[in-house]
Design an enzyme around this catalytic site. Sequence first.
Site, short mmCIF file in Angstrom:
data_model
loop_
_atom_site.label_atom_id
_atom_site.label_comp_id
_atom_site.label_asym_id
_atom_site.label_seq_id
_atom_site.Cartn_x
_atom_site.Cartn_y
_atom_site.Cartn_z
N CYS A 1 0.83 -1.22 0.00
CA CYS A 1 0.00 0.00 0.00
C CYS A 1 0.86 1.26 0.00
CB CYS A 1 -0.94 0.01 1.19
SG CYS A 1 -1.31 -1.63 1.82
N HIS B 1 -9.21 4.07 -1.14
CA HIS B 1 -7.85 3.56 -0.98
C HIS B 1 -7.48 2.61 -2.13
CE1 HIS B 1 -4.17 2.26 0.72
NE2 HIS B 1 -4.61 1.34 1.55
#
Lengths: 389, 146
Positions: free
Chosen positions: A87, A336
């Site tokens: 991420c 996200h």
Amino acid sequence: MRRVAIIGVGTTKFGELWDKSLRDIGIEAGIKAIEDANISGSDIDAIYVGNMSAGNFINQEHVAALIADYAGLAKRHIPATRVESACASGGLALRHGFMAVASGIHDIVVVGGAEKMTDVSGADATATLIMAADQEWEAFVGMTFPGLYAMMAVRHMYEYGTTKEQLAMVAVKNHRNGALNPNAQFRREIDLDTALNAPMIAYPLGLYDCSPVTDGASAVVLAPLEMAKKYTDTPIEIIGSGQASESLALHDREDICTMKSTVFAAREAYKMAGIMPSDVDVAEVHDCFTINEIIATEDLGFFKKGEGGKAVEEGLTERDGEIPVNTSGGLKAKGHPVGATGIAQAVEIVYQLRGEAGKRQVDGAEIGLAHNVGGTGATAVVHIMRRVN
Amino acid sequence: MAIPRFWRHIGSRYNLVGTKCKVCGKVYFPPRDVCPVCHRKSLGSMERVKLSGSGKIYSYTVIHTPQKDFEMQTPYVMAIVELDEGPRVTAQIVDCDPSEVHIGMRVRAVLRRIGEDGEGGIIYYGYKFVPERTSAKGAQGHLSVK
Ligand SMILES: [Zn+2]
């Protein structure tokens, strides 16, 4: 080392973009950024692409070359490099672009981040996200990605008295900010009861403590500061960049209420920038789960360890608070798209420092910080930016 | 998971085999070839050791949205267990009500079925942990043979 500025930014809308592919969104963000920078394709010396897992999300690897190709750059044969750190891929791609320009190897560099997550089922997306943790010794025995952050929350509650209400207040604040961001996935406010009474994902984290699955892409254009004024009246200088690592598995850390990777990356970035945490006017931090906004605001030095929950409760991280955090809506409300997130954070900071953040504008913001985490903190990347007057 | 990928860790998954650094004495699970404290000095000095399987809960969660293949057990408790020898391990806590689980709770390892490779595929066994009080009735699955 040369000084480096961001001269253009662009982003797609974040959300479930059924009608768009990875290459579509990658190109859309890139084109917006080069239009914003007032450059053309022939000015670009190199591109970097942050992407966590196109191989699992769309069965496509080699995506930096793919995006360069569909950006019309294949015939120019410029270097196109994919950067992966789960991420934190976007933030790390930005750091590599920064280093390439700072070193003098390249002048104009486009750094993008892109992730297409909704072409697979929710279960398959979940299975891909846990790949950021230890497959053999965490995932195999039944652990989930939210479960790992939930264990941080349980320990933080035990050590410091942080409450489930304080976690929920992070979500409420970020939804309030997201409602003002035209590119956010969720543009509606929620109240505390809604957040507290949501279905449980992994105790103590409910649905509203978790960031969503999102499609999206963002891009920035970098240039040496001395060339930046040629392209824009409002260059934003990257004055600090830090990166650090930590054990892959959560269980191998002495203390799971802190991310040492964040602490070390921030220390490096603050030192390079020559500033203190209290000098930061606006910050985008990695709230993949609400507990991580609390942990990050402590580790970044905004609050003492253990006081992050109380800080949210007292409104210190609101847009008009002491240190506004996640004015974009954060990962929670903006969305996200894992590999894009680090770039999207930088884009929001640029909007804030240019004074272009509309209704979410923090008055007089001059210094901004972006904090991007990979996995449960095995990688952290911190960038500090400043308006050039 | 491919069979060789599971098989090569069977000692650790069935018997909690870790490593001990003969230079500094620190114990690790799962096994490591390099000691993070001693670095190069530890090369060739990482000794295999079987851990007792006794420890206490450092942190935990109750999983309500499981990963694939764990749906039947939901909700289930996952924890980081601090073993008495020092290392911490992520594992499922079974044979108790989720509401009983707390930080500091004494637990011990048992051998249980973890999952299987589709229908008719191989069955994976490995460690889970139970509250220490159930030692009498759960003795059959006890990992630690003293
Ligand atoms: Zn050692």
